[in-house]
Design an enzyme around this catalytic site. Structure first.
Site, PDB file in Angstrom:
ATOM      1  N   ASP A 142       8.515  -7.691   4.387  1.00  0.00           N
ATOM      2  CA  ASP A 142       8.693  -8.130   3.005  1.00  0.00           C
ATOM      3  C   ASP A 142       7.872  -9.412   2.842  1.00  0.00           C
ATOM      4  OD1 ASP A 142       9.673  -9.337   0.658  1.00  0.00           O
ATOM      5  OD2 ASP A 142      11.667  -8.461   0.941  1.00  0.00           O
ATOM      6  N   VAL A 143       6.957  -9.444   1.902  1.00  0.00           N
ATOM      7  CA  VAL A 143       6.111 -10.652   1.763  1.00  0.00           C
ATOM      8  C   VAL A 143       6.922 -11.896   1.397  1.00  0.00           C
ATOM      9  CG1 VAL A 143       3.978  -9.380   1.194  1.00  0.00           C
ATOM     10  CG2 VAL A 143       5.465 -10.193  -0.665  1.00  0.00           C
ATOM     11  N   THR A 191       1.437   3.283 -12.880  1.00  0.00           N
ATOM     12  CA  THR A 191       1.813   3.354 -11.452  1.00  0.00           C
ATOM     13  C   THR A 191       3.345   3.338 -11.414  1.00  0.00           C
ATOM     14  OG1 THR A 191       1.891   0.956 -11.300  1.00  0.00           O
ATOM     15  CG2 THR A 191      -0.244   1.988 -10.833  1.00  0.00           C
ATOM     16  N   ARG A 232       7.314  -2.526   2.294  1.00  0.00           N
ATOM     17  CA  ARG A 232       8.678  -2.563   2.829  1.00  0.00           C
ATOM     18  C   ARG A 232       9.201  -1.175   3.161  1.00  0.00           C
ATOM     19  NH1 ARG A 232      11.058  -5.346  -2.321  1.00  0.00           N
ATOM     20  NH2 ARG A 232       9.584  -3.772  -3.049  1.00  0.00           N
ATOM     21  N   ARG A 233       8.726  -0.154   2.432  1.00  0.00           N
ATOM     22  CA  ARG A 233       9.270   1.200   2.624  1.00  0.00           C
ATOM     23  C   ARG A 233       8.552   1.880   3.793  1.00  0.00           C
ATOM     24  NH1 ARG A 233       8.754   2.930  -3.577  1.00  0.00           N
ATOM     25  NH2 ARG A 233       6.965   1.538  -3.333  1.00  0.00           N
ATOM     26  N   ALA A 264       0.822  -1.227   0.000  1.00  0.00           N
ATOM     27  CA  ALA A 264       0.000   0.000   0.000  1.00  0.00           C
ATOM     28  C   ALA A 264       0.846   1.263   0.000  1.00  0.00           C
ATOM     29  CB  ALA A 264      -0.946  -0.022   1.195  1.00  0.00           C
ATOM     30  N   THR A 265       2.141   1.141  -0.305  1.00  0.00           N
ATOM     31  CA  THR A 265       2.984   2.342  -0.320  1.00  0.00           C
ATOM     32  C   THR A 265       2.906   3.086  -1.647  1.00  0.00           C
ATOM     33  OG1 THR A 265       4.845   0.952  -0.983  1.00  0.00           O
ATOM     34  CG2 THR A 265       4.681   1.471   1.366  1.00  0.00           C
ATOM     35  N   TYR A 294       7.387 -13.265 -15.305  1.00  0.00           N
ATOM     36  CA  TYR A 294       6.313 -12.421 -14.747  1.00  0.00           C
ATOM     37  C   TYR A 294       4.956 -13.014 -15.132  1.00  0.00           C
ATOM     38  CZ  TYR A 294       3.181  -8.581 -13.672  1.00  0.00           C
ATOM     39  OH  TYR A 294       2.130  -7.840 -13.164  1.00  0.00           O
ATOM     40  N   PRO A 312      -5.657  -6.563 -14.262  1.00  0.00           N
ATOM     41  CA  PRO A 312      -5.574  -5.320 -15.026  1.00  0.00           C
ATOM     42  C   PRO A 312      -4.583  -5.420 -16.192  1.00  0.00           C
ATOM     43  CG  PRO A 312      -5.121  -4.969 -12.667  1.00  0.00           C
ATOM     44  CD  PRO A 312      -5.025  -6.439 -12.944  1.00  0.00           C
TER      45      PRO A 312
HETATM   46  P1  NDP Z   1       3.611  -0.338  -7.684  1.00  0.00           P
HETATM   47  O1  NDP Z   1       5.042  -0.613  -7.952  1.00  0.00           O
HETATM   48  O2  NDP Z   1       3.130   1.066  -7.728  1.00  0.00           O
HETATM   49  O3  NDP Z   1       3.207  -0.940  -6.242  1.00  0.00           O
HETATM   50  C1  NDP Z   1       3.656  -2.193  -5.831  1.00  0.00           C
HETATM   51  C2  NDP Z   1       3.446  -2.331  -4.331  1.00  0.00           C
HETATM   52  O4  NDP Z   1       3.868  -3.654  -3.951  1.00  0.00           O
HETATM   53  C3  NDP Z   1       4.244  -1.349  -3.530  1.00  0.00           C
HETATM   54  O5  NDP Z   1       3.453  -0.841  -2.475  1.00  0.00           O
HETATM   55  C4  NDP Z   1       5.391  -2.178  -2.966  1.00  0.00           C
HETATM   56  O6  NDP Z   1       5.746  -1.705  -1.679  1.00  0.00           O
HETATM   57  C5  NDP Z   1       4.732  -3.548  -2.832  1.00  0.00           C
HETATM   58  N1  NDP Z   1       5.709  -4.628  -2.850  1.00  0.00           N
HETATM   59  C6  NDP Z   1       6.492  -5.031  -3.884  1.00  0.00           C
HETATM   60  N2  NDP Z   1       7.305  -6.015  -3.490  1.00  0.00           N
HETATM   61  C7  NDP Z   1       7.022  -6.259  -2.185  1.00  0.00           C
HETATM   62  C8  NDP Z   1       7.533  -7.152  -1.215  1.00  0.00           C
HETATM   63  N3  NDP Z   1       8.508  -8.035  -1.511  1.00  0.00           N
HETATM   64  N4  NDP Z   1       7.021  -7.123   0.044  1.00  0.00           N
HETATM   65  C9  NDP Z   1       6.053  -6.247   0.342  1.00  0.00           C
HETATM   66  N5  NDP Z   1       5.517  -5.379  -0.518  1.00  0.00           N
HETATM   67  C10 NDP Z   1       6.018  -5.368  -1.766  1.00  0.00           C
HETATM   68  O7  NDP Z   1       2.815  -1.256  -8.700  1.00  0.00           O
HETATM   69  P2  NDP Z   1       1.240  -1.504  -8.937  1.00  0.00           P
HETATM   70  O8  NDP Z   1       0.425  -0.774  -7.957  1.00  0.00           O
HETATM   71  O9  NDP Z   1       0.987  -1.276 -10.371  1.00  0.00           O
HETATM   72  O10 NDP Z   1       1.179  -3.069  -8.696  1.00  0.00           O
HETATM   73  C11 NDP Z   1       0.336  -3.676  -7.735  1.00  0.00           C
HETATM   74  C12 NDP Z   1       0.006  -5.081  -8.198  1.00  0.00           C
HETATM   75  O11 NDP Z   1      -0.731  -5.007  -9.432  1.00  0.00           O
HETATM   76  C13 NDP Z   1       1.208  -5.970  -8.503  1.00  0.00           C
HETATM   77  O12 NDP Z   1       0.908  -7.283  -8.062  1.00  0.00           O
HETATM   78  C14 NDP Z   1       1.319  -5.936 -10.026  1.00  0.00           C
HETATM   79  O13 NDP Z   1       1.934  -7.091 -10.539  1.00  0.00           O
HETATM   80  C15 NDP Z   1      -0.143  -5.863 -10.398  1.00  0.00           C
HETATM   81  N6  NDP Z   1      -0.434  -5.323 -11.723  1.00  0.00           N
HETATM   82  C16 NDP Z   1       0.039  -4.109 -12.135  1.00  0.00           C
HETATM   83  C17 NDP Z   1      -0.288  -3.618 -13.399  1.00  0.00           C
HETATM   84  C18 NDP Z   1       0.243  -2.338 -13.926  1.00  0.00           C
HETATM   85  O14 NDP Z   1       0.284  -2.173 -15.170  1.00  0.00           O
HETATM   86  N7  NDP Z   1       0.610  -1.371 -13.095  1.00  0.00           N
HETATM   87  C19 NDP Z   1      -1.193  -4.365 -14.276  1.00  0.00           C
HETATM   88  C20 NDP Z   1      -1.596  -5.636 -13.762  1.00  0.00           C
HETATM   89  C21 NDP Z   1      -1.265  -6.061 -12.518  1.00  0.00           C
HETATM   90  P3  NDP Z   1       7.244  -1.557  -1.132  1.00  0.00           P
HETATM   91  O15 NDP Z   1       8.134  -1.293  -2.303  1.00  0.00           O
HETATM   92  O16 NDP Z   1       7.155  -0.428  -0.156  1.00  0.00           O
HETATM   93  O17 NDP Z   1       7.508  -2.862  -0.465  1.00  0.00           O
HETATM   94  C1  8X3 Z   2       1.206  -5.588 -15.670  1.00  0.00           C
HETATM   95  C2  8X3 Z   2       0.686  -5.413 -17.047  1.00  0.00           C
HETATM   96  O1  8X3 Z   2       1.024  -6.041 -19.482  1.00  0.00           O
HETATM   97  O2  8X3 Z   2       2.984  -5.387 -18.247  1.00  0.00           O
HETATM   98  O3  8X3 Z   2       0.798  -6.796 -15.120  1.00  0.00           O
HETATM   99  O4  8X3 Z   2       1.988  -7.501 -17.868  1.00  0.00           O
HETATM  100  S1  8X3 Z   2       1.739  -6.123 -18.196  1.00  0.00           S
END
Ligand code: NDP
Ligand code: 8X3
Length: 252
Positions: free
Chosen positions: A60-61, A188, A34-35, A10-11, A153, A183
């Site tokens: 960290d998950v 983002t 994590r941040r 949620a960061t 991925y 999505p």
């Molecule tokens: P962001 O990079 O903006 O957000 C990712 C979030 O995941 C951050 O809050 C980050 O927090 C957290 N995160 C990543 N790795 C870890 C970890 N090891 N432990 C805990 N938290 C972690 O990306 P999105 O919001 O776009 O992505 C959210 C989800 O949506 C992901 O699962 C992504 O694969 C998926 N998604 C994204 C798409 C896109 O095009 N943006 C499309 C389809 C799916 P922190 O770094 O603080 O740990």
């Molecule tokens: C994020 C969207 O198309 O880069 O999941 O895989 S894509």
């Protein structure tokens, strides 16, 4: 009584937007990432803006011990979780199979698949004790279609799709809903992370069309969580209007 949502990651991006959406509807929020500084900032904003309770948890998950130590020892007032959103995840690199980095592959598998499993395994007993709940997993259009350079991925997100289906079957007896949201491209921090801080490469992903915004996915997740108890959206693929498949975009 206010409901409670737990949102991983949620960061930034979807997770941050979803926290604001649920908080606006008076859900108390457990938010993770994590941040730490960013997470505490998000927590403070939510509390100030929406007058709800917020529990920020830094872990960290990928770290199995940290996940279970933290989530199995939630304060008693936070043990009733109505909605779990498994959102934390990432892509690292977009290289062809033979050139891709093995550490990147492992990080994606450990985060997107194993992290989701750890968090779910820790929270599901609480939902069973509460006689129900709702798990929302963030998959991707990459869960439905593979694309060049998407290799691992895509595989992790196809795993999220399969895990969501099997969770739904196994947990139906406990009245736990399972929704997978998939999505397409969303603007983002996702691509900044994928391209390891190369902002130019990251922003080029979203040039020439209007990609999804984090708020779009937050609205959809909230809608899924707002349906009556007898209704469950199982699986949802959502793209911006300019995206027709994982690789087909109409760009101006
Ligand atoms: P962001 O990079 O903006 O957000 C990712 C979030 O995941 C951050 O809050 C980050 O927090 C957290 N995160 C990543 N790795 C870890 C970890 N090891 N432990 C805990 N938290 C972690 O990306 P999105 O919001 O776009 O992505 C959210 C989800 O949506 C992901 O699962 C992504 O694969 C998926 N998604 C994204 C798409 C896109 O095009 N943006 C499309 C389809 C799916 P922190 O770094 O603080 O740990
Ligand atoms: C994020 C969207 O198309 O880069 O999941 O895989 S894509």
């Amino acid at each position: 009584m206010n409901k409670t949502v737990l949102i991983t990651g949620a960061t930034s991006g979807f997770g941050k937007a979803m926290a604001a959406k649920f908080a606006a509807a008076k859900f108390n929020c457990i938010i993770t990432g994590r941040r730490e500084a960013r997470l505490l900032e998000v927590a403070e904003e939510l509390k100030q803006q929406f007058d709800i309770d917020v529990l920020p948890l830094v872990f960290d998950v990928q770290d199995k011990t940290a996940v279970f130590n933290t989530l199995e020892n939630l304060p008693s007032e936070w043990k009733s979780i109505d909605v779990l959103i498994n959102n934390a995840g990432l892509a690292l690199g977009k290289d062809s199979f033979e050139n891709a980095n093995l550490d990147d592959w492992e990080t994606m598998i450990d985060t997107n698949v194993k992290g989701l499993l750890y968090v779910s395994k820790a929270i599901i007993p609480l939902m069973i004790a509460n006689n129900g709940g709702h798990i929302i997993n963030l998959g991707s259009i990459a869960a439905k279609e593979v694309y060049q350079g998407g290799n691992v991925y895509c595989a992790t997100k196809q795993a999220v799709d399969a895990i969501s289906q099997s969770m739904r079957i196994d947990l139906v007896q406990h009245a736990i809903k399972v929704t997978a949201i998939h999505p397409g491209a969303a603007d983002t921090e996702f691509s900044i992370v994928r391209f390891k801080g190369d902002n130019q490469k990251a922003s080029s992903v979203y040039e020439g069309y209007t990609a999804l915004h984090a708020n779009d996915i937050a609205d959809i997740a909230f809608y899924c969580a707002s349906l009556p108890p007898h209704v469950c959206i199982n699986d949802l693929v959502v793209t911006c209007t300019a995206q027709a498949s994982a690789t087909t975009f109409f760009k101006s």
